[in-house]
Design a protein around this motif. Structure first.
Motif, PDB file in Angstrom:
ATOM      1  N   GLU A 159      33.435  43.543  48.268  1.00 47.86           N
ATOM      2  CA  GLU A 159      32.990  44.848  47.783  1.00 47.86           C
ATOM      3  C   GLU A 159      34.095  45.879  47.924  1.00 47.86           C
ATOM      4  O   GLU A 159      34.923  45.794  48.822  1.00 47.86           O
ATOM      5  N   VAL A 160      34.126  46.828  46.988  1.00 45.84           N
ATOM      6  CA  VAL A 160      35.101  47.906  47.031  1.00 45.84           C
ATOM      7  C   VAL A 160      34.337  49.218  46.930  1.00 45.84           C
ATOM      8  O   VAL A 160      33.655  49.457  45.930  1.00 45.84           O
ATOM      9  N   HIS A 161      34.445  50.043  47.963  1.00 47.42           N
ATOM     10  CA  HIS A 161      33.768  51.353  47.978  1.00 47.42           C
ATOM     11  C   HIS A 161      32.303  51.254  47.541  1.00 47.42           C
ATOM     12  O   HIS A 161      31.830  52.044  46.728  1.00 47.42           O
TER      13      HIS A 161
ATOM     14  N   LEU B 170      38.381  38.919  27.839  1.00 45.47           N
ATOM     15  CA  LEU B 170      39.613  39.215  28.557  1.00 45.47           C
ATOM     16  C   LEU B 170      39.507  40.541  29.304  1.00 45.47           C
ATOM     17  O   LEU B 170      40.146  40.730  30.324  1.00 45.47           O
TER      18      LEU B 170
ATOM     19  N   VAL C 190      38.453  40.143  32.830  1.00 47.20           N
ATOM     20  CA  VAL C 190      39.361  39.410  33.718  1.00 47.20           C
ATOM     21  C   VAL C 190      39.818  40.224  34.940  1.00 47.20           C
ATOM     22  O   VAL C 190      39.704  39.740  36.063  1.00 47.20           O
ATOM     23  N   PRO C 191      40.320  41.483  34.747  1.00 48.16           N
ATOM     24  CA  PRO C 191      40.760  42.229  35.931  1.00 48.16           C
ATOM     25  C   PRO C 191      39.649  42.375  36.974  1.00 48.16           C
ATOM     26  O   PRO C 191      39.893  42.201  38.165  1.00 48.16           O
TER      27      PRO C 191
ATOM     28  N   ALA D 290      39.941  53.707  31.570  1.00 47.40           N
ATOM     29  CA  ALA D 290      39.570  54.011  32.951  1.00 47.40           C
ATOM     30  C   ALA D 290      38.077  53.797  33.179  1.00 47.40           C
ATOM     31  O   ALA D 290      37.647  53.565  34.305  1.00 47.40           O
TER      32      ALA D 290
ATOM     33  N   ALA E 239      34.547  55.419  41.801  1.00 45.41           N
ATOM     34  CA  ALA E 239      34.921  55.397  43.218  1.00 45.41           C
ATOM     35  C   ALA E 239      36.230  54.660  43.460  1.00 45.41           C
ATOM     36  O   ALA E 239      36.816  54.771  44.533  1.00 45.41           O
ATOM     37  N   PHE E 240      36.728  53.900  42.450  1.00 42.25           N
ATOM     38  CA  PHE E 240      37.969  53.153  42.633  1.00 42.25           C
ATOM     39  C   PHE E 240      39.202  54.049  42.510  1.00 42.25           C
ATOM     40  O   PHE E 240      40.305  53.613  42.745  1.00 42.25           O
ATOM     41  N   PHE E 241      38.998  55.316  42.085  1.00 38.63           N
ATOM     42  CA  PHE E 241      40.146  56.178  41.840  1.00 38.63           C
ATOM     43  C   PHE E 241      40.303  57.213  42.964  1.00 38.63           C
ATOM     44  O   PHE E 241      39.327  57.556  43.619  1.00 38.63           O
TER      45      PHE E 241
ATOM     46  N   PHE F 231      39.326  38.570  45.466  1.00 38.27           N
ATOM     47  CA  PHE F 231      40.043  38.831  46.715  1.00 38.27           C
ATOM     48  C   PHE F 231      39.221  39.620  47.725  1.00 38.27           C
ATOM     49  O   PHE F 231      39.625  39.808  48.860  1.00 38.27           O
ATOM     50  N   THR F 232      38.073  40.128  47.294  1.00 32.46           N
ATOM     51  CA  THR F 232      37.260  40.942  48.193  1.00 32.46           C
ATOM     52  C   THR F 232      35.824  40.897  47.696  1.00 32.46           C
ATOM     53  O   THR F 232      35.577  40.570  46.536  1.00 32.46           O
TER      54      THR F 232
ATOM     55  N   TYR G 218      36.286  50.738  35.120  1.00 29.05           N
ATOM     56  CA  TYR G 218      36.180  50.611  36.565  1.00 29.05           C
ATOM     57  C   TYR G 218      35.294  51.716  37.121  1.00 29.05           C
ATOM     58  O   TYR G 218      35.224  52.810  36.554  1.00 29.05           O
TER      59      TYR G 218
ATOM     60  N   LEU H 268      39.111  39.042  38.734  1.00 31.56           N
ATOM     61  CA  LEU H 268      40.226  38.752  39.644  1.00 31.56           C
ATOM     62  C   LEU H 268      40.130  39.609  40.891  1.00 31.56           C
ATOM     63  O   LEU H 268      40.268  39.129  42.009  1.00 31.56           O
ATOM     64  N   LEU H 269      39.859  40.894  40.677  1.00 32.25           N
ATOM     65  CA  LEU H 269      39.786  41.832  41.806  1.00 32.25           C
ATOM     66  C   LEU H 269      38.763  41.371  42.825  1.00 32.25           C
ATOM     67  O   LEU H 269      39.026  41.354  44.030  1.00 32.25           O
TER      68      LEU H 269
END
Lengths: 280, 270
Positions: free
Chosen positions: A71-73, A57, A60-61, A208, A214-216, A68-69, A211, A64-65
């Protein structure tokens, strides 16, 4: 057979030998914990099952993240999954070796158990931080390694020996830093009496680390690097494995870990002076 | 005097006594609430970053922000923590002494629940206020007081539902020795299915039918959606109806299980 009456070598009082005696003592703690665990096999099984559900579980985040995309940063889905694996390993190690001890801090102080510890011929801080070991939690470390390897394979990363060394050193620094941060919070018990809620703050803040740093936002990144240094435990090791990290963060990590150890030692001594025994 | 009035009077007295007792630990409540808002804030920052980075979410920045700012409050207001303690009361025979008292042991746990929440409120509301103020530009605040009223009603229903589910798990202690693994499993599963970790609106399309109708949605997510989301009038009425339905069903089951448990109970040490 040796008895207590027999002639013994005089105690070697050198600094190195003192450290060595503590290492030997810790090995005894570990051996005793393993034996103890074999008595509670159901406990091992439930810890394993709960740990697996938690891992499933917890991912899961991230899944899910990245639905929708892509790559992030600069972080791809596979790298973020590897990070969840690293997080699981580090939190598993903390839950095995550190948590069973720091969770007892309130009892040690309010029930006067610390008195008995202070009388022993051993560093009281060492004893309080490392005495109890929850072997069952090591199963979470194993599942974390599996997830880490899956993530790295999916990302097509094959780290060389240098990168692995960097990652291990960084994760080690992360463990020391997290232990120091949590100890510092627990040692507030000297002044606050009850610190059970502080364990809850630690457990929530450490989330925290699931993740990438770089997500913060930048201010939060500074907090997660220097004040509550969870970045050294998860983000930096994974970055080291994927190869885009020089030696300077490693040096920074080692430096910070040494500073943290000195500070926590000073805090312990300061706190101990205010301790006025709960019993007698 | 009829039973309901007597129980309410006992509840009022016990709640007042518990508040007086628990306010000794007011510092601890502040630290607990600080821990309580950590995860919502972490999630808030993560999802805002994803949005700013061009992720195509089905919900906008206002929804995400309002959702996570209110989340800490709603999870606290609808929480229940009694299962491990109540299971201990049953297993160790503490229940026995309550069976000859003029009120149920459950009244004690209701009063414990209410009093701790009352104290937590004082610690939590200022913290939520600060977070709200920090993100005030992207907060979605419904103008009509009706929405806020429904929000509160839905929180009360949610709190009763969580308490009842907790009671059901604790009642298994009448037949089982150790319910702690079940308690842990409930906490972990509920944290995902209630929307406490990720807004349920972000769950994948194929899971919609299940996610929207399972009971845990009505413990946390639904009250928050009333304020943060764009539920139509029809959705609101239907949602509250389903929520009330779950409360009644869980309540009836809990009543039956508890009664059966009391009959099966054999006191330890008596």
């Amino acid at each position: 057979m040796n008895t207590f009456a027999a002639e013994r070598r005089p105690l070697d009082r050198s600094w190195w030998h003192l450290q060595w005696r503590h290492v030997q003592l810790w090995r005894r703690f570990l051996a005793q914990a393993v034996v103890r665990e074999t008595h509670y096999r159901a406990h091992f099984l439930t810890t394993l099952l709960v740990g697996l559900v938690q891992l499933g579980l917890g991912i899961v985040p991230t899944l899910l993240l990245f639905g929708f995309t892509t790559e992030v940063h600069g972080w791809s889905r596979a790298e973020a999954i590897a990070l969840v694996g690293a997080f699981q390993i580090v939190t598993g190690l903390m839950a095995t070796f550190i948590a069973p001890n720091l969770n007892r801090m309130t009892t040690y102080l309010t029930e006067g158990e610390l008195d008995v510890v202070l009388l022993r011929p051993v560093s009281s801080q060492f004893y309080l931080t490392l005495r109890w070991i929850n072997v069952a939690e090591l199963s979470n470390v194993a599942s974390g390694i599996v997830v880490l390897v899956i993530g790295l394979t999916q990302a097509g990363i094959a780290p060389g020996p240098g990168q692995v060394v960097k990652a291990v050193v960084l994760a080690g620094c992360g463990l020391v830093l997290l232990t120091a941060a949590w100890s510092a919070m627990s040692f507030l018990a000297f002044w606050l009496q009850s610190v059970n809620p502080i364990g809850a703050v630690y457990l929530n803040l450490v989330e925290a680390g699931r993740y990438p740093l770089a997500f913060f936002p930048v201010a939060v990144r500074t907090f997660l690097t220097f004040a509550f240094p969870v970045a050294f435990a998860t983000t930096f090791p994974v970055q080291a494995l994927s190869g885009d990290l020089g030696w300077s963060p490693v040096a920074l990590g080692v430096g910070l870990a040494i500073v943290a150890l000195v500070l926590i030692r000073l805090l312990w001594r300061r706190g101990l002076r205010t301790y006025a025994s709960a019993s007698s | 005097m009829n039973t309901a009035v007597r129980n309410l009077r006992v509840l009022r007295r016990m709640t007042a006594a518990e508040i007086a007792q628990q306010s000794v630990y007011r510092g601890a409540w502040i630290i607990f609430m600080l821990a309580n808002i950590c995860v919502p804030i972490i999630s808030l920052l993560i999802w805002r970053t994803a949005l700013a980075n061009g992720a195509q979410l089905p919900i906008d920045e206002q929804y995400v922000t309002t959702y996570f700012v209110l989340l800490g409050f709603v999870t606290m207001a609808t929480s229940s923590w009694m299962a491990p303690f109540l299971a201990n009361d049953i297993r160790l025979g503490k229940l026995s002494s309550w069976m000859i008292r003029p009120a149920s042991l459950l009244v004690r746990w209701v009063s414990n629940n209410l009093s701790e929440k009352f104290l937590k409120l004082f610690a939590l509301v200022p913290m939520i206020g600060i977070v709200w103020w920090t993100f005030r530009d992207s907060m979605n605040i419904p103008a009509s007081p009706g929405r806020w009223l429904l929000f509160l009603v839905s929180i009360v229903f949610g709190a009763i539902l969580v308490f009842t589910i907790d009671l059901l798990i604790a009642a298994l202690a009448f037949w089982m020795d150790d319910v702690s693994a079940l308690v842990q499993a409930r906490v972990i599963i509920a944290s995902v299915l209630s929307g406490a970790v990720v807004p349920l609106a972000l769950m994948p399309e194929w899971s919609r039918g299940f996610v929207d109708h399972q009971p845990f949605r009505y413990t946390v997510s639904f009250p928050v959606e009333i304020v943060a989301g764009d539920l139509s009038g029809h959705d609101l009425v239907a949602g509250l109806g389903i929520q009330l339905g779950y409360v009644v069903v869980a309540g009836v089951i809990a009543r039956l299980v508890w009664a059966a448990g009391i009959r099966a109970y054999s006191a330890v040490g008596a």
